[in-house]
Design a protein around this motif. Structure first.
Motif, short mmCIF file in Angstrom:
data_model
loop_
_atom_site.label_atom_id
_atom_site.label_comp_id
_atom_site.label_asym_id
_atom_site.label_seq_id
_atom_site.Cartn_x
_atom_site.Cartn_y
_atom_site.Cartn_z
N LEU A 188 6.19 4.50 -3.21
CA LEU A 188 5.60 4.13 -1.92
C LEU A 188 6.42 4.70 -0.77
O LEU A 188 5.87 5.22 0.21
CB LEU A 188 5.51 2.61 -1.82
N ILE B 167 8.28 -2.34 3.12
CA ILE B 167 8.16 -2.28 1.66
C ILE B 167 8.88 -3.48 1.06
O ILE B 167 10.06 -3.71 1.33
CB ILE B 167 8.77 -0.97 1.11
N GLN C 15 0.28 -3.45 0.85
CA GLN C 15 0.83 -3.98 -0.39
C GLN C 15 1.43 -2.86 -1.23
O GLN C 15 2.49 -3.01 -1.82
CB GLN C 15 -0.27 -4.70 -1.17
N ASP C 16 0.72 -1.74 -1.32
CA ASP C 16 1.21 -0.59 -2.09
C ASP C 16 0.66 0.69 -1.47
O ASP C 16 0.08 0.67 -0.38
CB ASP C 16 0.84 -0.71 -3.57
N SER C 17 0.85 1.82 -2.15
CA SER C 17 0.52 3.13 -1.58
C SER C 17 -0.95 3.25 -1.20
O SER C 17 -1.29 3.97 -0.24
CB SER C 17 0.87 4.24 -2.58
N PRO D 202 0.39 -4.41 -9.41
CA PRO D 202 1.42 -4.70 -8.41
C PRO D 202 1.58 -6.21 -8.24
O PRO D 202 0.61 -6.96 -8.27
CB PRO D 202 0.87 -4.05 -7.14
N LYS E 37 5.63 -7.11 -3.46
CA LYS E 37 4.27 -6.65 -3.13
C LYS E 37 3.86 -5.49 -4.02
O LYS E 37 2.79 -5.51 -4.65
CB LYS E 37 4.19 -6.23 -1.66
N CYS E 38 4.67 -4.44 -4.03
CA CYS E 38 4.26 -3.22 -4.73
C CYS E 38 4.55 -3.26 -6.22
O CYS E 38 4.00 -2.46 -6.98
CB CYS E 38 4.90 -1.99 -4.09
#
Length: 340
Positions: free
Chosen positions: A266, A252, A235-237, A91, A256-257
């Protein structure tokens, strides 16, 4: 409709810098320009564009991003898929730039806009926040007056004890605007408690990232009637569980992701867990706003004003009118003219 098969690609990756109209202040940082990684993927006469700003507080810079992309030049030019890219890059901004270029190129190859390919709702103009950098209260009020047509405001706050003054000053000149504040991790529990009465009095609708990453426990038992949003903490899931039950909204950001593909995943997981969605940006031109605009169709809060603070933008560009952002197909994510 014209179909274009997948196959070898020509990669152009470069760093571009666009100056800001004026210095922009947040907790712990001052920005004077917008430096970004630009990725262009060509398949014959067709080209897809992506842009990555990276995540400055994680040392994800355009220089490191460019090195990441160049290290994968062979795989990318061989015809990398978006699924493969998720495994090849972590990511961050590099994956975001390549992933969004792949989406843009896919739309042109298939003669369908990205929103259709991704199964998203048809696009419409989206109300977006207009951001006021942290400054002296009078300066923030003056900046708010200059935001002609803004209906929703996002105030950057800092770690000092003048935040209540900042909020009151802006509310005085924008009595009817929807307002959120973003501390960028700048509050302690004590300074937040001191400022909260002023936030409530001013009708602030959302407080974003009040506490530092790693101190999500400070949210436990917090007596706050205003909905809270997580930004740096998610930052992510993989980060969703640590804010579950602690915040209502997840911000979101594709930088980031790591791209629209990861952002859609996400968003799906966050909604399944009961979060409301916000889409934000790390700055950037219309090529950054385009894929985030597509995601914005799923979001309760939209914060996509990055190009407004730069001295230049792409052509064609997203437009801002009556407090809303609009991204035509020609800017990003639309079919090639010959396939329309």
């Amino acid at each position: 409709m014209t179909n274009h098969g997948s196959g070898p690609l020509e990669l152009d990756a470069r760093i571009e810098t666009l100056p800001l109209t004026e210095p922009f202040h947040i907790t712990g940082y001052t920005f004077v320009d917008c430096r970004m990684l630009v990725v262009e993927l060509r398949d014959g006469a067709l080209a897809g564009h992506g842009e990555g700003l990276g995540v400055y507080y994680r040392h994800d810079t355009p220089d490191t991003m460019l090195r990441q992309v160049e290290a994968l030049r062979g795989a990318i030019e061989a015809g990398v898929t978006r699924g493969q890219l998720l495994r090849l890059l972590p990511p961050g901004g590099a994956r975001n730039a390549v992933d969004c270029a792949l989406w843009d190129l896919e739309a042109k190859r298939n003669g369908k806009p990205v929103w259709q390919l991704a199964g998203l709702p048809p696009p419409r103009p989206l109300p977006t926040t207009f951001t006021l950098g942290a400054d002296e209260p009078a300066a923030m009020a003056a900046a708010a007056r200059r935001l002609d047509g803004a209906r929703t405001l996002k105030l950057k706050l800092t770690g000092d004890r003048r935040n209540a003054e900042r909020v009151r000053a802006v509310r005085a000149v924008c009595p009817d605007a929807w307002m959120m504040v973003d501390a960028n991790q700048g509050f302690t529990r004590e300074t937040f408690a001191e400022t909260l009465p002023a936030l409530v009095e001013a009708g602030v609708a959302v407080v974003e990232q009040p506490f530092p990453v790693g101190r999500e426990d400070w949210l436990d038992g917090l007596d706050c009637p205003i909905p809270l949003a997580a930004d740096e903490s998610v930052q992510d899931s993989a980060d969703l569980p640590k804010v579950a039950g602690r915040v209502r909204i997840v911000n979101i950001k594709l930088d980031k992701c790591g791209g629209l593909t990861a952002a859609l995943a996400l968003a799906e997981e966050a909604r399944r867990m009961g979060f409301e969605l916000m889409v934000g940006n790390m700055g950037g031109s219309s090529w950054s706003m385009g894929p985030a605009f597509a995601l914005g169709a799923l979001c309760a809060v939209v914060d996509l004003d990055g190009p407004l603070y730069m001295r230049g933008d792409r052509s064609p560009a997203v437009s801002y009118r009556d407090g809303r952002i609009w991204c035509p197909d020609a800017v990003w994510g639309g079919p090639a003219m010959s396939a329309a």
